[in-house]
Design an enzyme around this catalytic site. Sequence first.
Site, PDB file in Angstrom:
ATOM      1  CD  GLU A  54      31.124  24.776  -3.523  1.00 34.80           C
ATOM      2  OE1 GLU A  54      30.267  25.671  -3.355  1.00 34.80           O
ATOM      3  OE2 GLU A  54      30.857  23.645  -3.948  1.00 34.80           O
ATOM      4  CE  LYS A  56      32.208  20.077  -4.610  1.00 37.67           C
ATOM      5  NZ  LYS A  56      31.055  19.943  -5.542  1.00 37.67           N
ATOM      6  CE  LYS A 115      26.598  25.315  -2.499  1.00 36.82           C
ATOM      7  NZ  LYS A 115      27.638  24.707  -3.359  1.00 36.82           N
ATOM      8  CD  GLU A 159      21.284  25.841  -4.804  1.00 35.52           C
ATOM      9  OE1 GLU A 159      22.468  26.127  -4.512  1.00 35.52           O
ATOM     10  OE2 GLU A 159      20.783  24.720  -4.633  1.00 35.52           O
ATOM     11  CG  ASN A 180      22.035  23.386  -7.987  1.00 32.95           C
ATOM     12  OD1 ASN A 180      22.706  22.799  -8.835  1.00 32.95           O
ATOM     13  ND2 ASN A 180      22.098  23.085  -6.704  1.00 32.95           N
ATOM     14  CD  GLU A 210      24.063  28.060  -6.994  1.00 33.68           C
ATOM     15  OE1 GLU A 210      24.050  27.041  -6.297  1.00 33.68           O
ATOM     16  OE2 GLU A 210      23.380  29.061  -6.712  1.00 33.68           O
ATOM     17  CB  SER A 211      25.570  22.251 -10.074  1.00 35.11           C
ATOM     18  OG  SER A 211      25.479  22.404  -8.685  1.00 35.11           O
TER      19      SER A 211
END
Length: 259
Positions: A54, A56, A115, A159, A180, A210-211
């Site tokens: 990502e 970010k 995103k 998600e 997530n 995710e995360s």
Amino acid sequence: MNANEDEIAPAVRSILAAAREREGGSERLAVDARSLTDAFAAVEADGRVPIIAEVKPTSPTTEGTRDDDPVELAQAMVEGGAAALSVLTEPAHFGGSTENLRRIREAVDVPVLRKDFIVREDQLDVVESDVVLLIARFVDDLSGLLDAAESRGFQVLVEVHDSDELAEALAAGASIIGINNRDLAKLEVDLATFENVATDVPDDVTLIAESGVSTVDDVRRMRAAGADALLVGTAIMDGEVVENVRRFTTATQESETET
């Protein structure tokens, strides 16, 4: 929107408020998308872990910003072996932009995920990408918005955070689902979230963790729990990008060497 706003962290409420105010595109897009699942399969065939890296610049849950040219960052991620890229286009809280996504997608040959917090159909028409993110908790008509995205040629990553949202995503027809690990009420991360929810995901759904992934052990843990791929942002942006991506994509190779 499905979520009770009293149950959402103030930072997330602010992001949602901004998302509702953002304009959509004026013309309906038609996208020729690069296949995300084919990209995952190619990486798997090479004996590596499919990683969505990502771009970010910043976020409400990280400190500081990264001011490198986003195209150079994206190219470094691909050099490190990323199967796909995630590009933030939310401007106010994540430092992203649709222009960054346009430039990155032109510069790389892997699938690119947009995103963002998309809440209306016209917001799909702002910029071309290969994949768009729809967050089940924040979409009033998930099935309708998913169909609208796919009719434009987008692949859709839906998600979810819990079993109820997973059931909604499956009922809407989602074929790519991300779980997530970050609780949007407290913004806390717990990798057990993925492990608990993943048990109810059908085998024919592409599943993304995710995360919260910050170490190679985290990668191995998510893969063992059923992740087909992992979306990693902060842990890749923090330091030397090529080496960070390579470390995650070869995590299971290291595990096999150790044993």
